[in-house]
Write a protein that holds these residues in place. Sequence first.
Motif, PDB file in Angstrom:
ATOM      1  N   GLY A  94       0.878  -1.180   0.000  1.00  0.00           N
ATOM      2  CA  GLY A  94       0.000   0.000   0.000  1.00  0.00           C
ATOM      3  C   GLY A  94       0.909   1.221   0.000  1.00  0.00           C
ATOM      4  N   THR A  95       1.454   1.549   1.192  1.00  0.00           N
ATOM      5  CA  THR A  95       2.525   2.558   1.237  1.00  0.00           C
ATOM      6  C   THR A  95       3.862   1.904   0.885  1.00  0.00           C
ATOM      7  OG1 THR A  95       3.083   2.121   3.552  1.00  0.00           O
ATOM      8  CG2 THR A  95       1.375   3.763   3.145  1.00  0.00           C
ATOM      9  N   SER A 123      -6.135  -8.724   1.296  1.00  0.00           N
ATOM     10  CA  SER A 123      -4.732  -8.451   0.927  1.00  0.00           C
ATOM     11  C   SER A 123      -3.848  -9.624   1.353  1.00  0.00           C
ATOM     12  CB  SER A 123      -4.233  -7.126   1.513  1.00  0.00           C
ATOM     13  OG  SER A 123      -4.247  -7.140   2.916  1.00  0.00           O
ATOM     14  N   HIS A 159       5.816  -1.778   5.092  1.00  0.00           N
ATOM     15  CA  HIS A 159       6.234  -3.028   5.746  1.00  0.00           C
ATOM     16  C   HIS A 159       7.076  -3.903   4.829  1.00  0.00           C
ATOM     17  CE1 HIS A 159       2.343  -4.797   4.235  1.00  0.00           C
ATOM     18  NE2 HIS A 159       2.924  -5.977   4.366  1.00  0.00           N
TER      19      HIS A 159
END
Length: 387
Positions: free
Chosen positions: A266-267, A347, A270
């Motif tokens: 997503g960003t 996800s 992680h």
Amino acid sequence: MKLIPIDKLRYDRELSIWDVLDVIGSIIRDRSVRVCIEVDESYVIKRGLEIYWALRRIGASKAPVGFSECYATLDDIGFYDNITGDTHRVYSSSLDFALRGLPTPLVKLRSYSDGKVNVWAKLEWYNPFSLSIKDRPAVNIVSSIASSRREGIIGDASSANFGIALTAVALQFNIKTRVYLPRRAEEFGLVVPSLMGADVIHTDAELTVDIISRVKSEAVELGFIHVDQFTNDLNFEAHLKTLAKEIDYQALKANLKLVGIAGSIGTSGHMSALNFYFKNRYGNEFKIILAQPARGEHIPGIRRSETGMIWLAMIARGYEIFDVTLGEAIDAVKRVASKDGLLIGPSGGATLVALEKYISKSSIEGDIVAIIPDTGYKYLRLLKEKL
Ligand code: PLP
């Protein structure tokens, strides 16, 4: 050489994670620290500021202090202390629970393991606030803001989970939140932060990243702090000092032969952190497998790599990326539900699909961790539609 609690040391200058990333990499590779920090009688650092900030940012509890050569093992510096929790599971507050309730479980999946490859699901819904991986960056970001202020307003764009985590941590410091959500945000992303007292703004944007410029300008107009999970290095750092270390520690304790980690983006906070940590830990042959939604597909919480992710572009070398449709991701959710009795989010399902695609074209053998960002209980409408 003496080992001193890191909080006792004082500094005159802060170094960013980018200033000390090489030092962090060498600590992970060498599994030791070989340079001393020199301090004066008031514990002000005279030499070794880079080592100090590397240890702080990776979450070590002690620092080797002295004048000559040093040698301190990971145990000596309390490298794993921040993720090895409390066996009694008694906590003085919900924030204490989020900080010390680690590590999240690592569970072998019958549905995806065949003896040659064993797939271990890292169940991130065991984080208490958002029941997702997003508690980790929220705790790191809000703690940093709260160290200098105990009130005010912070805000950000979120697909759903980060807004909840941000609000839950911020309220512990009397900090209010404004959460901006995209058009297709799941209902829990709207309802839960509202219940926690956030101002929730439901926009008509397609992607969460499309809201960033609006949040930026409203932050100036209305006078709140835009924490920006997409570019805030404390997001990446949070995963480096908790998630990555936990997997390393759990693999060590369970004698796993880790050969790869699969996850979604997503960003990219992680998976970029895991890529950096485990490439340093095991070398470049360690496999990082990523899932992204196939073109035109919407999978909650994740997006395609070409929509721009700073950490992935900056540090994540040598990963394999696979396109996954929502239908494929939900089939994986069903497979885990019907074989393991665990309901993972879409996800996490996409991650398992990408992993299976990789396994089918390679001769990989050993233990692989699949990051499961959240629980399927949040997506019942979506799951029901596809049943
Ligand atoms: N999966 C879910 C359900 C998420 O909410 C998110 C992020 O919001 C991700 C995956 C991706 O995580 P990251 O932002 O660390 O790339």
